[in-house]
Design a protein around this motif. Sequence first.
Motif, PDB file in Angstrom:
ATOM      1  N   GLU A   1       0.880  -0.997   0.091  1.00 15.35           N
ATOM      2  CA  GLU A   1      -0.055   0.079  -0.025  1.00 15.35           C
ATOM      3  C   GLU A   1       1.066   1.459   0.090  1.00 15.35           C
ATOM      4  OE1 GLU A   1      -0.165  -2.231   2.628  1.00 15.35           O
ATOM      5  OE2 GLU A   1      -1.943  -3.211   2.475  1.00 15.35           O
ATOM      6  N   PRO A   2       0.437   2.321  -0.766  1.00 14.92           N
ATOM      7  CA  PRO A   2       1.161   3.487  -0.573  1.00 14.92           C
ATOM      8  C   PRO A   2       0.964   4.139   1.035  1.00 14.92           C
ATOM      9  CG  PRO A   2      -1.000   3.703  -1.811  1.00 14.92           C
ATOM     10  CD  PRO A   2      -0.785   2.411  -1.350  1.00 14.92           C
ATOM     11  N   HIS A   3       2.034   4.822   1.371  1.00 19.76           N
ATOM     12  CA  HIS A   3       1.796   5.497   2.631  1.00 19.76           C
ATOM     13  C   HIS A   3       2.547   6.799   2.758  1.00 19.76           C
ATOM     14  CE1 HIS A   3       5.417   2.834   2.333  1.00 19.76           C
ATOM     15  NE2 HIS A   3       6.071   3.525   3.253  1.00 19.76           N
ATOM     16  N   PHE A   4       2.155   7.575   3.562  1.00 17.09           N
ATOM     17  CA  PHE A   4       2.522   8.920   3.931  1.00 17.09           C
ATOM     18  C   PHE A   4       3.076   9.071   5.313  1.00 17.09           C
ATOM     19  CE2 PHE A   4       1.063  13.620   4.224  1.00 17.09           C
ATOM     20  CZ  PHE A   4       2.360  13.914   3.661  1.00 17.09           C
ATOM     21  N   VAL A   5       4.177   9.232   5.484  1.00 15.20           N
ATOM     22  CA  VAL A   5       4.778   9.285   6.979  1.00 15.20           C
ATOM     23  C   VAL A   5       4.611  10.535   7.458  1.00 15.20           C
ATOM     24  CG1 VAL A   5       6.621   8.496   8.388  1.00 15.20           C
ATOM     25  CG2 VAL A   5       6.148   7.187   6.257  1.00 15.20           C
ATOM     26  N   VAL A   6       4.115  10.909   8.396  1.00 13.78           N
ATOM     27  CA  VAL A   6       3.963  12.397   9.048  1.00 13.78           C
ATOM     28  C   VAL A   6       4.465  12.045  10.664  1.00 13.78           C
ATOM     29  CG1 VAL A   6       2.034  12.999   7.518  1.00 13.78           C
ATOM     30  CG2 VAL A   6       1.525  12.003   9.935  1.00 13.78           C
TER      31      VAL A   6
ATOM     32  N   GLY B   1       8.327   8.957  16.814  1.00 19.42           N
ATOM     33  CA  GLY B   1       7.826  10.175  16.547  1.00 19.42           C
ATOM     34  C   GLY B   1       7.128  10.253  15.129  1.00 19.42           C
ATOM     35  N   LEU B   2       6.986   9.325  14.469  1.00 19.61           N
ATOM     36  CA  LEU B   2       6.508   9.227  13.110  1.00 19.61           C
ATOM     37  C   LEU B   2       5.353   8.240  13.105  1.00 19.61           C
ATOM     38  CD1 LEU B   2       9.796   9.340  11.172  1.00 19.61           C
ATOM     39  CD2 LEU B   2       8.463  11.222  11.820  1.00 19.61           C
ATOM     40  N   VAL B   3       4.173   8.521  12.270  1.00 23.83           N
ATOM     41  CA  VAL B   3       3.174   7.818  11.841  1.00 23.83           C
ATOM     42  C   VAL B   3       3.123   7.363  10.445  1.00 23.83           C
ATOM     43  CG1 VAL B   3       0.565   7.544  12.318  1.00 23.83           C
ATOM     44  CG2 VAL B   3       2.045   8.529  14.157  1.00 23.83           C
ATOM     45  N   SER B   4       2.982   6.263  10.437  1.00 24.44           N
ATOM     46  CA  SER B   4       2.476   6.147   8.828  1.00 24.44           C
ATOM     47  C   SER B   4       1.214   6.016   8.332  1.00 24.44           C
ATOM     48  CB  SER B   4       3.147   4.549   8.301  1.00 24.44           C
ATOM     49  OG  SER B   4       4.524   4.614   8.200  1.00 24.44           O
ATOM     50  N   LEU B   5       0.792   6.818   7.474  1.00 28.62           N
ATOM     51  CA  LEU B   5      -0.590   6.676   7.091  1.00 28.62           C
ATOM     52  C   LEU B   5      -0.862   5.648   6.051  1.00 28.62           C
ATOM     53  CD1 LEU B   5      -1.625  10.604   6.936  1.00 28.62           C
ATOM     54  CD2 LEU B   5      -1.583   8.922   8.982  1.00 28.62           C
ATOM     55  N   ILE B   6      -1.507   4.847   5.993  1.00 30.97           N
ATOM     56  CA  ILE B   6      -1.528   3.576   5.187  1.00 30.97           C
ATOM     57  C   ILE B   6      -2.627   4.002   4.161  1.00 30.97           C
ATOM     58  CG2 ILE B   6      -1.876   1.162   4.493  1.00 30.97           C
ATOM     59  CD1 ILE B   6       0.820   1.922   6.402  1.00 30.97           C
ATOM     60  N   LEU B   7      -2.592   4.334   2.928  1.00 36.64           N
ATOM     61  CA  LEU B   7      -3.415   4.777   1.892  1.00 36.64           C
ATOM     62  C   LEU B   7      -3.989   3.775   0.853  1.00 36.64           C
ATOM     63  CD1 LEU B   7      -1.489   8.075   1.434  1.00 36.64           C
ATOM     64  CD2 LEU B   7      -3.360   7.788   3.144  1.00 36.64           C
ATOM     65  N   ARG B   8      -5.214   3.942   0.290  1.00 36.12           N
ATOM     66  CA  ARG B   8      -5.705   3.339  -0.910  1.00 36.12           C
ATOM     67  C   ARG B   8      -5.945   4.417  -1.806  1.00 36.12           C
ATOM     68  NH1 ARG B   8     -10.006  -0.180   0.800  1.00 36.12           N
ATOM     69  NH2 ARG B   8      -8.485  -1.639   1.216  1.00 36.12           N
TER      70      ARG B   8
END
Length: 106
Positions: A53-58, A96-103
Motif C-alpha cells: 500500500e502507498p503510505h504517507f509518513v507524518v 515520533g512518526l506515523v505511517s498513514l496507510i492509504l488506498r
Amino acid sequence: MGIRDLVASIDDVIFDVLGDTGHIEGRAEPVLGMFSAPWKQPQIGRLNTSIREPHFVVRVADSDGLTKGLRVTIDLPALDGGGDYDLLQLEPSGDGLVSLILRKRP
C-alpha cells in the motif's frame, strides 16, 4: 535539551527540505510528510516485503485526530503517485512518526 526535542528539531529540517505536501480532509493547513508508493520505487536487487500500500509518513503531532476513511491528497504529479487516497489505518513507529496507510481513490 532532551533526545525527543533534538529529534524533533532534526525532523523539522528534514521535512522542510525533503518533505512532500499532503492535504488531509478537515485540516485547513497542508501537512508535510514522506510519501511512498512501493510499486513506483526503482528496483535494486530483490527485496520481498508484504507492504504494497502507498503510505504517507507524518509526525505524530500531525496525525492527531485522524480517522479511517478521511481523504488524503498528495501534492505530486500523477506519474509519481500523486492524487487522492483514502486513509486505511495509522501505524505509529515509536520514533515520533506515523505511517498513514492509504488506498488510491477511484
